[in-house]
Design a protein around this motif. Structure first.
Motif, PDB file in Angstrom:
ATOM      1  N   GLN A   1       0.812  -1.216   0.000  1.00 41.20           N
ATOM      2  CA  GLN A   1       0.000   0.000   0.000  1.00 41.20           C
ATOM      3  C   GLN A   1       0.844   1.263   0.000  1.00 41.20           C
ATOM      4  O   GLN A   1       1.950   1.303   0.515  1.00 41.20           O
ATOM      5  CB  GLN A   1      -0.969  -0.005   1.178  1.00 41.20           C
TER       6      GLN A   1
ATOM      7  N   TYR B   1     -10.447   8.802  -0.557  1.00 37.40           N
ATOM      8  CA  TYR B   1      -9.437   9.653  -1.184  1.00 37.40           C
ATOM      9  C   TYR B   1     -10.149  10.896  -1.711  1.00 37.40           C
ATOM     10  O   TYR B   1     -11.359  10.882  -1.910  1.00 37.40           O
ATOM     11  CB  TYR B   1      -8.759   8.923  -2.350  1.00 37.40           C
TER      12      TYR B   1
ATOM     13  N   ASP C   1      -2.921   5.522   1.436  1.00 35.26           N
ATOM     14  CA  ASP C   1      -3.810   4.627   2.188  1.00 35.26           C
ATOM     15  C   ASP C   1      -3.256   4.544   3.602  1.00 35.26           C
ATOM     16  O   ASP C   1      -2.419   3.719   3.919  1.00 35.26           O
ATOM     17  CB  ASP C   1      -3.864   3.243   1.540  1.00 35.26           C
TER      18      ASP C   1
ATOM     19  N   ASN D   1      -7.653   7.490   6.540  1.00 33.08           N
ATOM     20  CA  ASN D   1      -8.499   7.596   5.349  1.00 33.08           C
ATOM     21  C   ASN D   1      -9.700   6.649   5.371  1.00 33.08           C
ATOM     22  O   ASN D   1     -10.319   6.425   4.355  1.00 33.08           O
ATOM     23  CB  ASN D   1      -7.677   7.432   4.061  1.00 33.08           C
ATOM     24  N   ASN D   2     -10.053   6.155   6.543  1.00 31.39           N
ATOM     25  CA  ASN D   2     -11.262   5.327   6.635  1.00 31.39           C
ATOM     26  C   ASN D   2     -12.531   6.162   6.781  1.00 31.39           C
ATOM     27  O   ASN D   2     -13.619   5.630   6.835  1.00 31.39           O
ATOM     28  CB  ASN D   2     -11.139   4.293   7.760  1.00 31.39           C
TER      29      ASN D   2
ATOM     30  N   ASP E   1     -11.725   2.785   2.170  1.00 30.31           N
ATOM     31  CA  ASP E   1     -10.685   3.797   1.980  1.00 30.31           C
ATOM     32  C   ASP E   1     -11.269   4.993   1.238  1.00 30.31           C
ATOM     33  O   ASP E   1     -11.972   4.825   0.243  1.00 30.31           O
ATOM     34  CB  ASP E   1      -9.515   3.215   1.187  1.00 30.31           C
TER      35      ASP E   1
ATOM     36  N   GLY F   1      -3.643   0.370  -2.431  1.00 28.85           N
ATOM     37  CA  GLY F   1      -4.278   0.371  -1.123  1.00 28.85           C
ATOM     38  C   GLY F   1      -4.732  -1.011  -0.713  1.00 28.85           C
ATOM     39  O   GLY F   1      -4.843  -1.923  -1.540  1.00 28.85           O
TER      40      GLY F   1
ATOM     41  N   CYS G   1      -2.949  -5.776  -2.610  1.00 28.62           N
ATOM     42  CA  CYS G   1      -3.440  -4.413  -2.830  1.00 28.62           C
ATOM     43  C   CYS G   1      -4.310  -4.290  -4.068  1.00 28.62           C
ATOM     44  O   CYS G   1      -4.135  -5.021  -5.032  1.00 28.62           O
ATOM     45  CB  CYS G   1      -2.260  -3.448  -2.988  1.00 28.62           C
TER      46      CYS G   1
END
Length: 180
Positions: free
Chosen positions: A14, A50, A18, A22-23, A48, A39, A121
């Motif tokens: 990752q 972004y 990530d 970033n959750n 995740d 990620g 990933c």
């Protein structure tokens, strides 16, 4: 008896985008365009988030590939409204083609049901079509690097008098100006 063993260090696939924050959408990592972002959906029900900024509206394409499980993809505008999604079955790649207005957008990568992998990933990419992320330079002697920028932006003006005025605009259009 003699036993020989070799230890190897396992490195995560990752990327730094990530990360542990970033959750949630508020912890979404700002990602560069036209770059593979690696990620992990490392536990069941992990997701995740972004974000990216468009300064001139136009077409964009989001792809989610190299899926170790059944992962899906959603795109949200700055108000948090879902504007597009892709939810193919199994490990089939996900794609969103969208005509975006200028603004901030959020991408959600999430597992279907209990799909996850702590070791393999996925690859996310936001590719610009006709949309742009603008950097305006008003002379031929200025260099701005790196592109894309992550933590620090370097501006080399190559001026002979040692004075310049740098104006930075936030995505909201607000001006921040400092003399250096």
């Amino acid at each position: 008896y003699t036993i020989q063993a070799t230890a190897t260090t396992v490195t995560s696939c990752q990327s730094t985008y990530d990360n542990s924050s970033n959750n949630t959408r508020t912890g979404a990592a700002l990602i560069p365009f036209n770059t593979d972002i690696k990620g992990l959906v490392s536990v069941a029900k992990d997701s995740d988030n972004y974000k990216f900024n468009i300064t001139t509206g136009g077409t964009i394409t989001l792809t989610l590939r190299t899926l170790p499980g059944d992962y899906d993809l959603k795109l949200f505008n700055s108000a948090g409204t879902q504007v597009a999604s892709s939810a193919n079955a199994s490990t089939t790649s996900e794609t969103i083609s969208y005509t975006a207005a200028a603004g901030t957008y959020y991408v959600l990568v999430y597992p279907y049901s209990t799909a996850y992998s702590a070791t393999s990933c996925y690859t996310l990419k936001v590719a610009l079509g006709t949309a742009t992320k603008e950097v305006l330079i008003t002379d031929n002697q200025t260099e701005v690097f790196p592109n894309p920028v992550q933590n620090m932006l370097n501006v080399d003006t190559k001026t002979s008098d040692g004075y310049c005025d740098i104006q930075l605009y936030k995505i909201s259009g607000n001006l921040r100006s400092e003399e250096h």
